[in-house]
Design a protein around this motif. Sequence first.
Motif, PDB file in Angstrom:
ATOM      1  N   VAL A  51     100.264   0.234  46.219  1.00  0.00           N
ATOM      2  CA  VAL A  51      99.174  -0.539  45.614  1.00  0.00           C
ATOM      3  C   VAL A  51      98.661  -1.540  46.633  1.00  0.00           C
ATOM      4  CG1 VAL A  51      98.586  -2.217  43.816  1.00  0.00           C
ATOM      5  CG2 VAL A  51     100.075  -0.282  43.270  1.00  0.00           C
ATOM      6  N   LEU A  52      97.344  -1.652  46.736  1.00  0.00           N
ATOM      7  CA  LEU A  52      96.706  -2.610  47.640  1.00  0.00           C
ATOM      8  C   LEU A  52      95.494  -3.201  46.943  1.00  0.00           C
ATOM      9  CD1 LEU A  52      96.523  -3.833  50.556  1.00  0.00           C
ATOM     10  CD2 LEU A  52      94.996  -1.921  51.104  1.00  0.00           C
ATOM     11  N   ASP A  53      95.436  -4.521  46.862  1.00  0.00           N
ATOM     12  CA  ASP A  53      94.301  -5.224  46.258  1.00  0.00           C
ATOM     13  C   ASP A  53      93.985  -4.695  44.858  1.00  0.00           C
ATOM     14  OD1 ASP A  53      94.037  -6.822  48.513  1.00  0.00           O
ATOM     15  OD2 ASP A  53      92.652  -5.440  49.484  1.00  0.00           O
ATOM     16  N   GLY A  54      95.019  -4.487  44.079  1.00  0.00           N
ATOM     17  CA  GLY A  54      94.843  -4.092  42.681  1.00  0.00           C
ATOM     18  C   GLY A  54      94.501  -2.632  42.474  1.00  0.00           C
ATOM     19  N   LYS A  55      94.557  -1.814  43.536  1.00  0.00           N
ATOM     20  CA  LYS A  55      94.224  -0.396  43.416  1.00  0.00           C
ATOM     21  C   LYS A  55      95.388   0.460  43.903  1.00  0.00           C
ATOM     22  CE  LYS A  55      89.279  -1.179  44.210  1.00  0.00           C
ATOM     23  NZ  LYS A  55      88.113  -0.840  45.071  1.00  0.00           N
ATOM     24  N   ALA A  56      95.587   1.603  43.255  1.00  0.00           N
ATOM     25  CA  ALA A  56      96.589   2.565  43.702  1.00  0.00           C
ATOM     26  C   ALA A  56      96.006   3.344  44.872  1.00  0.00           C
ATOM     27  CB  ALA A  56      96.972   3.511  42.568  1.00  0.00           C
ATOM     28  N   ILE A  57      96.573   3.194  46.061  1.00  0.00           N
ATOM     29  CA  ILE A  57      96.027   3.881  47.237  1.00  0.00           C
ATOM     30  C   ILE A  57      96.911   5.047  47.663  1.00  0.00           C
ATOM     31  CG2 ILE A  57      94.845   1.819  48.031  1.00  0.00           C
ATOM     32  CD1 ILE A  57      97.025   1.600  50.232  1.00  0.00           C
ATOM     33  N   GLY A  58      97.973   5.301  46.922  1.00  0.00           N
ATOM     34  CA  GLY A  58      98.829   6.441  47.230  1.00  0.00           C
ATOM     35  C   GLY A  58      99.838   6.662  46.123  1.00  0.00           C
ATOM     36  N   LEU A  59      99.973   7.910  45.671  1.00  0.00           N
ATOM     37  CA  LEU A  59     100.926   8.266  44.625  1.00  0.00           C
ATOM     38  C   LEU A  59     101.910   9.304  45.153  1.00  0.00           C
ATOM     39  CD1 LEU A  59      98.504   8.634  41.554  1.00  0.00           C
ATOM     40  CD2 LEU A  59      99.921   6.653  42.148  1.00  0.00           C
ATOM     41  N   ASP A  60     103.161   9.164  44.733  1.00  0.00           N
ATOM     42  CA  ASP A  60     104.225  10.113  45.095  1.00  0.00           C
ATOM     43  C   ASP A  60     104.278  10.309  46.610  1.00  0.00           C
ATOM     44  OD1 ASP A  60     106.376  11.717  44.595  1.00  0.00           O
ATOM     45  OD2 ASP A  60     105.227  13.428  43.863  1.00  0.00           O
ATOM     46  N   LEU A  61     104.434   9.222  47.328  1.00  0.00           N
ATOM     47  CA  LEU A  61     104.368   9.228  48.780  1.00  0.00           C
ATOM     48  C   LEU A  61     105.715   9.546  49.420  1.00  0.00           C
ATOM     49  CD1 LEU A  61     102.269   5.966  49.131  1.00  0.00           C
ATOM     50  CD2 LEU A  61     101.430   8.301  49.400  1.00  0.00           C
ATOM     51  N   ASP A  62     105.673  10.137  50.616  1.00  0.00           N
ATOM     52  CA  ASP A  62     106.893  10.343  51.380  1.00  0.00           C
ATOM     53  C   ASP A  62     107.007   9.253  52.445  1.00  0.00           C
ATOM     54  OD1 ASP A  62     105.058  11.061  53.348  1.00  0.00           O
ATOM     55  OD2 ASP A  62     105.540  13.192  53.290  1.00  0.00           O
ATOM     56  N   GLU A  63     108.090   9.294  53.214  1.00  0.00           N
ATOM     57  CA  GLU A  63     108.342   8.258  54.219  1.00  0.00           C
ATOM     58  C   GLU A  63     107.202   8.170  55.235  1.00  0.00           C
ATOM     59  OE1 GLU A  63     111.648   7.228  57.697  1.00  0.00           O
ATOM     60  OE2 GLU A  63     111.139   9.307  57.172  1.00  0.00           O
ATOM     61  N   ARG A  64     106.737   9.315  55.711  1.00  0.00           N
ATOM     62  CA  ARG A  64     105.695   9.313  56.738  1.00  0.00           C
ATOM     63  C   ARG A  64     104.413   8.659  56.224  1.00  0.00           C
ATOM     64  NH1 ARG A  64     104.494  15.014  59.460  1.00  0.00           N
ATOM     65  NH2 ARG A  64     106.687  14.680  59.997  1.00  0.00           N
ATOM     66  N   SER A  65     104.055   8.959  54.966  1.00  0.00           N
ATOM     67  CA  SER A  65     102.834   8.370  54.390  1.00  0.00           C
ATOM     68  C   SER A  65     102.984   6.868  54.216  1.00  0.00           C
ATOM     69  CB  SER A  65     102.539   9.022  53.037  1.00  0.00           C
ATOM     70  OG  SER A  65     102.322  10.414  53.176  1.00  0.00           O
ATOM     71  N   LEU A  66     104.164   6.423  53.824  1.00  0.00           N
ATOM     72  CA  LEU A  66     104.394   4.990  53.666  1.00  0.00           C
ATOM     73  C   LEU A  66     104.265   4.266  55.000  1.00  0.00           C
ATOM     74  CD1 LEU A  66     107.447   5.012  51.225  1.00  0.00           C
ATOM     75  CD2 LEU A  66     105.126   4.239  50.693  1.00  0.00           C
ATOM     76  N   LEU A  67     104.868   4.808  56.024  1.00  0.00           N
ATOM     77  CA  LEU A  67     104.797   4.169  57.341  1.00  0.00           C
ATOM     78  C   LEU A  67     103.359   4.120  57.854  1.00  0.00           C
ATOM     79  CD1 LEU A  67     107.971   5.732  59.010  1.00  0.00           C
ATOM     80  CD2 LEU A  67     107.681   3.364  58.240  1.00  0.00           C
ATOM     81  N   LYS A  68     102.584   5.145  57.564  1.00  0.00           N
ATOM     82  CA  LYS A  68     101.174   5.156  57.977  1.00  0.00           C
ATOM     83  C   LYS A  68     100.393   4.055  57.271  1.00  0.00           C
ATOM     84  CE  LYS A  68      97.189   8.255  58.404  1.00  0.00           C
ATOM     85  NZ  LYS A  68      96.692   9.649  58.166  1.00  0.00           N
ATOM     86  N   LEU A  69     100.638   3.901  55.944  1.00  0.00           N
ATOM     87  CA  LEU A  69      99.940   2.861  55.194  1.00  0.00           C
ATOM     88  C   LEU A  69     100.360   1.451  55.625  1.00  0.00           C
ATOM     89  CD1 LEU A  69     100.046   4.347  51.569  1.00  0.00           C
ATOM     90  CD2 LEU A  69      98.021   4.078  53.025  1.00  0.00           C
ATOM     91  N   MET A  70     101.565   1.325  56.160  1.00  0.00           N
ATOM     92  CA  MET A  70     102.083   0.016  56.559  1.00  0.00           C
ATOM     93  C   MET A  70     101.530  -0.477  57.889  1.00  0.00           C
ATOM     94  SD  MET A  70     106.071   0.515  55.430  1.00  0.00           S
ATOM     95  CE  MET A  70     106.617  -1.116  55.945  1.00  0.00           C
TER      96      MET A  70
END
Length: 378
Positions: free
Chosen positions: A270-289
């Motif tokens: 979640v970013l700024d009150g919006k869901a920007i990714g659902l059912d994410l894996d490790e690689r997707s999380l690191l990219k968003l970070m």
Amino acid sequence: MVSARTGTALGLVINPFAGMGGSVGLKGTDGKEILRQAVRRGASPHANDKAADALSLLSTVLPEVGIFTASGVMGEDAACNAGFRPIVLHRPRRGESTGADTIAAACAMVHRGVDLLLFVGGDGTARDVLTAVNDRIPILGVPAGVKMHSAVFATNPNNAGLLAAFYLARDPTVLIRDAEVMDLDEEAFRNDRLSAQLFGYARSPFERRLSQNAKAGGRPGEDAALDAVARQVAASMQPGRLYILGPGTTTRRVSNALGLPSTLLGVDAVLDGKAIGLDLDERSLLKLMRHREAQIVVGVLGGQGSLFGRGNQQISAEVIRRTGRDRITVIASIEKLIALGGTPLHVDTGNEDVDALLSGHIRVETAPGQSTPFRVTT
């Protein structure tokens, strides 16, 4: 040094593919097609690394114990690397390893009369071992899978090695209990439905500090307090900060408070009150970070007291390291904490430095404006 009785024998079975689906968001690795998907997503095997940790502790306490195992990555390699001279009782066809091989290897160890069968895997492996063993010999799991709801596991690989050694040495603090073997329907799990089944009970060594309990569900009366805490967490979210929401009904309440879709058994962002990714894996999380400050919001696994390493492997050691200990929010009802009976929360990220970082006391949000410090250990 503690010594085992003369002729003590340990059976060892490793599911070499256990846990490969965790960090890539597949929620398990049962079946050849799911394993192929895990490999395509970049997953790598780590079950033998978990086995190495357990065997290292075991060899320190009982270096002379006899080990019976399966060939190659199903146990022989790990045992040899730990300094043992194992006897191979089963060889998979064409070098492959399947659930049928786990059952065959376990059956061979029963016939050989081992004193304890140590297996490396998750709930699916526990189920295969129980099929072969029934109640004829005790079993103990080295946690290496994605799903580990069963009570036959130690809290982490190191503790599995210690518990096995203490049991084989007849340490009086180690008891034998009838431990639940549970498994989830992986297909239902991937479709965001929790369908757990009790497959039976196994005889298993137990020591309170080293053993995992079975997962417990929520208790009546918890909902109102958890809903209020979730609203408080949602209201306190800061602009520009990425919020990583772990799996489970507790963290889903935060998404509900924001009016956002969520994945019950996955990891969302979640970013700024919006869901920007659902059912994410490790690689997707690191990219968003990247170039963002992040915060992790997780619940506590009921009964087991697990914080990281059970069903939320997508929130990997690297994700935790980049986030920082001070930006982890833990939510749990006071009833769930009391039900742990004074045992600490557990972490098993697979990284000793990150486990050490998380150890100590962490504040657990239990009601609006109320929190309690709770000890975290490996």
